[in-house]
Design a protein around this motif. Structure first.
Motif, PDB file in Angstrom:
ATOM      1  N   PHE A 124      38.400  41.547  47.019  1.00  0.00           N
ATOM      2  CA  PHE A 124      39.353  40.888  46.143  1.00  0.00           C
ATOM      3  C   PHE A 124      38.769  40.509  44.789  1.00  0.00           C
ATOM      4  O   PHE A 124      39.393  39.779  44.022  1.00  0.00           O
ATOM      5  CB  PHE A 124      39.903  39.629  46.816  1.00  0.00           C
ATOM      6  N   ALA A 125      37.580  41.016  44.474  1.00  0.00           N
ATOM      7  CA  ALA A 125      36.939  40.697  43.199  1.00  0.00           C
ATOM      8  C   ALA A 125      37.261  41.763  42.155  1.00  0.00           C
ATOM      9  O   ALA A 125      37.318  42.957  42.467  1.00  0.00           O
ATOM     10  CB  ALA A 125      35.427  40.599  43.374  1.00  0.00           C
ATOM     11  N   PRO A 126      37.480  41.369  40.903  1.00  0.00           N
ATOM     12  CA  PRO A 126      37.750  42.354  39.843  1.00  0.00           C
ATOM     13  C   PRO A 126      36.578  43.312  39.658  1.00  0.00           C
ATOM     14  O   PRO A 126      35.419  42.893  39.672  1.00  0.00           O
ATOM     15  CB  PRO A 126      37.946  41.480  38.601  1.00  0.00           C
ATOM     16  N   GLN A 127      36.889  44.595  39.501  1.00  0.00           N
ATOM     17  CA  GLN A 127      35.878  45.618  39.247  1.00  0.00           C
ATOM     18  C   GLN A 127      36.076  46.281  37.887  1.00  0.00           C
ATOM     19  O   GLN A 127      35.117  46.612  37.216  1.00  0.00           O
ATOM     20  CB  GLN A 127      35.932  46.690  40.343  1.00  0.00           C
ATOM     21  N   MET A 128      37.359  46.486  37.529  1.00  0.00           N
ATOM     22  CA  MET A 128      37.685  47.148  36.262  1.00  0.00           C
ATOM     23  C   MET A 128      38.807  46.386  35.575  1.00  0.00           C
ATOM     24  O   MET A 128      39.907  46.256  36.124  1.00  0.00           O
ATOM     25  CB  MET A 128      38.140  48.591  36.502  1.00  0.00           C
ATOM     26  N   LEU A 129      38.549  45.870  34.378  1.00  0.00           N
ATOM     27  CA  LEU A 129      39.595  45.209  33.603  1.00  0.00           C
ATOM     28  C   LEU A 129      40.482  46.262  32.953  1.00  0.00           C
ATOM     29  O   LEU A 129      40.011  47.333  32.576  1.00  0.00           O
ATOM     30  CB  LEU A 129      38.979  44.312  32.540  1.00  0.00           C
ATOM     31  N   MET A 130      41.778  45.954  32.817  1.00  0.00           N
ATOM     32  CA  MET A 130      42.709  46.932  32.252  1.00  0.00           C
ATOM     33  C   MET A 130      43.870  46.231  31.579  1.00  0.00           C
ATOM     34  O   MET A 130      44.076  45.014  31.732  1.00  0.00           O
ATOM     35  CB  MET A 130      43.214  47.864  33.349  1.00  0.00           C
ATOM     36  N   ASP A 131      44.632  47.033  30.853  1.00  0.00           N
ATOM     37  CA  ASP A 131      45.825  46.545  30.171  1.00  0.00           C
ATOM     38  C   ASP A 131      47.019  46.744  31.107  1.00  0.00           C
ATOM     39  O   ASP A 131      47.363  47.881  31.444  1.00  0.00           O
ATOM     40  CB  ASP A 131      46.031  47.337  28.877  1.00  0.00           C
ATOM     41  N   PRO A 132      47.683  45.671  31.548  1.00  0.00           N
ATOM     42  CA  PRO A 132      48.789  45.826  32.499  1.00  0.00           C
ATOM     43  C   PRO A 132      49.947  46.646  31.954  1.00  0.00           C
ATOM     44  O   PRO A 132      50.680  47.268  32.720  1.00  0.00           O
ATOM     45  CB  PRO A 132      49.212  44.387  32.800  1.00  0.00           C
ATOM     46  N   SER A 133      50.125  46.679  30.637  1.00  0.00           N
ATOM     47  CA  SER A 133      51.248  47.421  30.068  1.00  0.00           C
ATOM     48  C   SER A 133      51.124  48.918  30.322  1.00  0.00           C
ATOM     49  O   SER A 133      52.120  49.646  30.303  1.00  0.00           O
ATOM     50  CB  SER A 133      51.354  47.165  28.566  1.00  0.00           C
ATOM     51  N   ALA A 134      49.888  49.387  30.567  1.00  0.00           N
ATOM     52  CA  ALA A 134      49.672  50.799  30.850  1.00  0.00           C
ATOM     53  C   ALA A 134      49.834  51.119  32.330  1.00  0.00           C
ATOM     54  O   ALA A 134      49.799  52.283  32.716  1.00  0.00           O
ATOM     55  CB  ALA A 134      48.275  51.208  30.390  1.00  0.00           C
TER      56      ALA A 134
END
Length: 492
Positions: free
Chosen positions: A284-294
């Motif tokens: 449940f830990a973040p691995q890759m940050l991203m733009d939710p709009s994409a």
């Protein structure tokens, strides 16, 4: 192929498997109204609150052929919500000391052969689960064209990097399915057997099926649908055992309520721990940050402190609370799964129709209930987001010339993908790509319409587009948006 058109559906809720005493008055009525609005024939819903099952329930109908009602034991295809089971299987193997998240895949799968040597040697289990290999999306298509992961994996040396390794999130089912192969190699058991023994059986998930033969034999099953031009069509059920850890699971609201409870309770079943707290935290830990709009228009409507992908889960904040979520999408079926780890709560929803994005609206509606947030009309809010083109006129199909039509039969190639073969038949053409052969007909508007492979009578707007060079010779065809170059005839 049987087909039915139905302009109106009776949407009813079956009796709940658990009394939904904490759900607001009018909840069922709102769900039924939204299903009509979003064109969802049937829906299965499971909710967990404070670590206990609050609700498992069916709404609507299993099939427009018979109007039989969905209940909490109706089987649906789970699509990519399967991926969380793959991550859980590897978490259990990590607890067993048999794998580590940062093991190179090639350590366990020595036959792995990728286009780039560096990626081949360094691609880890963590990379696979978090979709950051960067391998060409053509590899993602090959598994569906071959309906065989071994064949898709054999083609990986022909699939170059599309993006830089570990520098971008790039969803890829063929690469992700290596997770199931690692489970098989390490445990000595097929992925489906490991999942059954280590996850399904301990959780009492007796209604969850992974093999096509078992799904075909299931009588209480939702059928797949598409809604096109104001009409419902029943289509072929998506039998995708071939996708393995990327999407092979079929389940019910009742069983998914048990899966939710297990996840919400941090890997516990009653007083027995099946997976460590450390492994749960890692998944449940973040691995890759991203733009939710994409990624998801629904997520783009919110202000996030962060939006990321973990190990087979999207991980982000929602109104001050951490959420882990994933969708499942396959022909004729939609699903969504969300957990609030800090509240021991979660929601799972199935819908037996194609990309019905009411799943997002329902998820956020339930999350607000579980978090005691002020109510919002998510159905109304997100309907406009997902239907911006609803009133726009359909684009004209690409026309062709008589010269292109005469030159159309032949073999076409796109490096990294199965070859395309177009043949002339009495009433048009056939286009064969991998295991799929589609009928292609000439329309009255002088366009080349490609018919759905498994459901050829479905209306649609998929067209084959010939491309001519300056001399008027056919050099390329665009098929499903992909450019295939025509091969020169063999000389003898």
């Amino acid at each position: 192929m049987k087909k039915i058109v139905c302009l109106a559906l009776g949407i009813a809720a079956t009796a709940p498997a658990a009394l939904a005493v904490d759900l607001p008055e009018g909840f069922d009525s709102a769900v039924k109204t939204a299903m009509e609005k979003w064109h969802a024939p049937g829906l299965g819903l499971a909710i967990v609150e404070d670590g206990e099952i609050l609700l498992s329930r069916g709404y609507g109908i299993k099939s427009v052929l018979n109007n039989n009602q969905v209940d909490e034991h109706t089987l649906f295809q789970a699509g990519s919500t399967t991926k969380a089971f793959a991550s859980m299987a590897l978490a259990m193997l990590a607890d067993d000391g048999k794998v580590k998240w940062d093991d190179p895949v090639i350590k366990h799968v020595p036959e792995l052969d990728l286009n780039e040597d560096y990626v081949e040697k360094n691609l880890t289990i963590r990379d696979v689960l978090s979709h950051r290999s960067g391998v060409s999306q053509l590899s993602n298509i090959n598994v569906f064209l071959s309906e065989s992961l071994p064949e898709a994996w054999e083609m990986l040396p022909n699939n170059p990097q599309q993006t830089s390794f570990r520098q971008a999130w790039d969803y890829n089912n063929t690469i992700f399915a290596l997770s199931g192969l690692v489970v098989e190699k390490v445990s000595g058991k097929p992925f489906h057997e490991f999942v059954k023994e280590r996850i399904l059986d301990p959780l009492g998930m007796t209604e969850t099926l992974l093999l096509d033969a078992d799904v075909k034999a299931r009588k209480n099953r939702a059928e797949a649908h598409r809604y096109i031009d104001g009409q419902f069509y029943q289509i072929e059920y998506p039998y995708i055992e071939f996708s393995q850890s990327a999407g092979m699971i079929n389940s019910t609201p009742s069983d998914m309520s048990k899966w939710l409870r297990f996840l919400a309770n941090g890997g516990m079943v009653g007083d027995k721990r099946l997976v460590s707290e450390a492994a749960m935290s890692e998944m449940f830990a973040p691995q890759m940050l991203m733009d939710p709009s994409a990624i998801y228009p629904a997520a783009a409507t919110l202000d996030h402190s962060y939006f990321s992908y973990g190990l087979a889960w999207f991980v982000y904040d929602y109104k001050g609370e951490k959420i882990v979520m994933h969708t499942g999408s396959i022909d004729g079926m939609s699903a969504i799964n969300a957990i609030i780890p800090g509240k021991k709560a979660g929601v799972y929803a199935f819908i037996n129709a194609d990309h019905i994005e009411y799943r997002h609206a329902l998820m956020y509606t339930v999350l607000d209930i579980l978090l005691d947030n002020p109510a919002e009309d998510w159905s109304e809010k997100l309907y406009a987001v997902y239907h911006v083109d609803e009133n726009q006129q359909q684009k004209a199909c690409p026309a062709f010339s008589e010269a292109a039509l005469a030159d159309l039969p032949g073999n076409y190639t796109l490096p990294g993908l199965f070859p395309l073969t177009i043949a002339k038949v009495e009433d048009g053409f056939t286009a064969t790509l991998g295991v799929n052969t589609s009928k292609v007909t000439v329309t009255r508007e002088s366009c080349l319409k490609v018919h759905d492979t498994e459901n050829p009578e479905l209306p649609g707007s998929n067209y084959l587009q010939p491309v001519l060079n300056d001399a008027g010779a056919l050099t390329t065809v665009k098929f499903s948006g992909l450019p295939f170059a025509k091969e020169a005839p063999a000389e003898y």
